[in-house]
Write a protein that holds these residues in place. Structure first.
Motif, PDB file in Angstrom:
ATOM      1  N   VAL A   1      54.106 -89.215 -51.778  1.00 46.03           N
ATOM      2  CA  VAL A   1      54.728 -89.336 -53.364  1.00 46.03           C
ATOM      3  C   VAL A   1      53.767 -89.674 -54.124  1.00 46.03           C
ATOM      4  CG1 VAL A   1      56.928 -89.775 -55.128  1.00 46.03           C
ATOM      5  CG2 VAL A   1      57.372 -89.017 -52.641  1.00 46.03           C
ATOM      6  N   SER A   2      54.002 -91.216 -54.076  1.00 48.27           N
ATOM      7  CA  SER A   2      53.080 -92.003 -55.008  1.00 48.27           C
ATOM      8  C   SER A   2      51.304 -91.317 -55.224  1.00 48.27           C
ATOM      9  CB  SER A   2      52.933 -93.611 -54.537  1.00 48.27           C
ATOM     10  OG  SER A   2      51.426 -94.041 -55.640  1.00 48.27           O
ATOM     11  N   LEU A   3      51.085 -90.792 -53.778  1.00 46.32           N
ATOM     12  CA  LEU A   3      49.428 -89.994 -54.585  1.00 46.32           C
ATOM     13  C   LEU A   3      49.777 -89.120 -55.654  1.00 46.32           C
ATOM     14  CD1 LEU A   3      46.840 -89.198 -53.001  1.00 46.32           C
ATOM     15  CD2 LEU A   3      48.117 -88.121 -51.235  1.00 46.32           C
ATOM     16  N   ILE A   4      50.592 -88.225 -55.413  1.00 48.58           N
ATOM     17  CA  ILE A   4      51.239 -86.963 -56.273  1.00 48.58           C
ATOM     18  C   ILE A   4      51.392 -87.434 -57.413  1.00 48.58           C
ATOM     19  CG2 ILE A   4      52.488 -84.754 -56.887  1.00 48.58           C
ATOM     20  CD1 ILE A   4      50.408 -84.967 -53.674  1.00 48.58           C
ATOM     21  N   GLU A   5      52.115 -88.825 -57.556  1.00 48.44           N
ATOM     22  CA  GLU A   5      52.086 -89.179 -59.121  1.00 48.44           C
ATOM     23  C   GLU A   5      50.876 -89.424 -59.718  1.00 48.44           C
ATOM     24  OE1 GLU A   5      55.165 -92.007 -58.571  1.00 48.44           O
ATOM     25  OE2 GLU A   5      56.309 -90.446 -58.812  1.00 48.44           O
ATOM     26  N   ASN A   6      50.235 -88.911 -58.383  1.00 48.20           N
ATOM     27  CA  ASN A   6      49.105 -90.531 -59.113  1.00 48.20           C
ATOM     28  C   ASN A   6      47.756 -89.730 -59.685  1.00 48.20           C
ATOM     29  OD1 ASN A   6      48.788 -93.320 -59.600  1.00 48.20           O
ATOM     30  ND2 ASN A   6      49.484 -93.346 -56.906  1.00 48.20           N
ATOM     31  N   LEU A   7      47.103 -88.198 -58.481  1.00 43.31           N
ATOM     32  CA  LEU A   7      47.294 -87.319 -58.487  1.00 43.31           C
ATOM     33  C   LEU A   7      47.422 -86.505 -59.815  1.00 43.31           C
ATOM     34  CD1 LEU A   7      46.733 -86.052 -54.976  1.00 43.31           C
ATOM     35  CD2 LEU A   7      44.801 -86.422 -56.359  1.00 43.31           C
ATOM     36  N   LEU A   8      48.549 -86.515 -60.525  1.00 45.84           N
ATOM     37  CA  LEU A   8      49.322 -85.856 -61.379  1.00 45.84           C
ATOM     38  C   LEU A   8      48.797 -86.870 -62.758  1.00 45.84           C
ATOM     39  CD1 LEU A   8      52.240 -84.918 -60.126  1.00 45.84           C
ATOM     40  CD2 LEU A   8      50.658 -83.527 -61.118  1.00 45.84           C
TER      41      LEU A   8
ATOM     42  N   GLN B   1      48.267 -79.054 -46.846  1.00 47.28           N
ATOM     43  CA  GLN B   1      49.530 -78.793 -46.499  1.00 47.28           C
ATOM     44  C   GLN B   1      50.089 -80.172 -47.194  1.00 47.28           C
ATOM     45  OE1 GLN B   1      48.922 -79.323 -42.746  1.00 47.28           O
ATOM     46  NE2 GLN B   1      48.061 -77.651 -42.084  1.00 47.28           N
ATOM     47  N   LEU B   2      49.077 -81.651 -47.658  1.00 49.30           N
ATOM     48  CA  LEU B   2      49.581 -81.916 -48.528  1.00 49.30           C
ATOM     49  C   LEU B   2      50.217 -82.392 -50.086  1.00 49.30           C
ATOM     50  CD1 LEU B   2      50.745 -85.402 -48.248  1.00 49.30           C
ATOM     51  CD2 LEU B   2      47.973 -86.032 -48.808  1.00 49.30           C
ATOM     52  N   LEU B   3      48.935 -81.246 -50.161  1.00 42.43           N
ATOM     53  CA  LEU B   3      49.510 -80.679 -51.826  1.00 42.43           C
ATOM     54  C   LEU B   3      50.636 -80.177 -52.016  1.00 42.43           C
ATOM     55  CD1 LEU B   3      45.672 -80.869 -52.980  1.00 42.43           C
ATOM     56  CD2 LEU B   3      47.265 -82.815 -53.651  1.00 42.43           C
TER      57      LEU B   3
END
Length: 214
Positions: free
Chosen positions: A68-75, A95-97
């Protein structure tokens, strides 16, 4: 007739000194050379050492507690850099994205306009802040070379101290079928060939981000 020392050439004098030195018995100046460590022993944890060394070569390190932290940082990255065309070709990354509905391109459509490539890696080399990559995955090497921004998704389990340790990880993963291309990426692409002026992004991405998931 004996040649006067004053008439000898400088080359002859030098050779005479070398012969004389070779005849002198001396103690070995470095008796334990083979046992001496190649590098100074590092005391920092691998993650801190990697982050420091990556930053020192103009790379950008982003620590992520979880996916979740990864996606937030990517955004946050996409918003800050105004990225609209981010590509990911490796099934695990896709799959992760997809799991978090993060928008990305999964085909080669409009790849010439790609702004960022999202890939995995083989290992993170802490001593030099480098990323060990190969063509052993579905993404090949184009995603890490062509777009201006290269985003690497890695895990703490991939942290190793040296390149030899990274290669050992690859041998465990691939066995005898090692990829045909193995490369070490240390920071963004750079060159100083033109008038000795440092230019980033000359032969590859201008920015390298490593998102490390704990």
């Amino acid at each position: 007739m004996q040649k006067n020392i004053k008439n000898t050439t400088s080359k002859e004098q030098m050779l005479k000194k070398i012969r004389h030195a070779l005849l002198q018995k001396r103690e070995h100046p470095y008796p334990n050379f083979e046992e001496t460590a190649l590098h100074v022993q590092e005391t920092h944890p691998l993650d801190i050492l990697f982050a420091e060394r990556l930053t020192a070569v103009a790379g950008k390190f982003v620590y992520c507690e979880d996916e979740v932290s990864l996606i937030e940082n990517l955004l946050s990255l996409a918003e800050a850099e105004k990225l609209r065309k981010m590509y990911a070709w490796e099934p695990p990354v896709q799959q992760l994205l997809d799991r978090y509905e993060f928008p990305f391109f999964r085909t080669e459509k409009d790849f010439a306009e790609a702004e960022a490539g999202i890939t995995t890696c083989e290992a993170l080399i802490a001593r030099s802040g480098s990323v060990l990559v190969s063509n052993g995955n579905a993404g090949g090497r184009r995603l890490g070379i062509y777009p201006n921004i290269h985003v690497v998704i890695a895990y703490t389990s991939q942290l190793v101290m040296d390149i030899k340790d990274g290669l050992s990880l690859m041998q465990q993963k691939y066995g005898a079928a090692l990829p045909s291309l193995i490369s070490v990426v240390t920071g963004p692409s750079r060159t100083a060939d033109i008038e000795k002026t440092l230019v980033l992004g000359a032969h590859g991405p201008k920015e390298l981000y490593v998102f490390m998931i704990d």
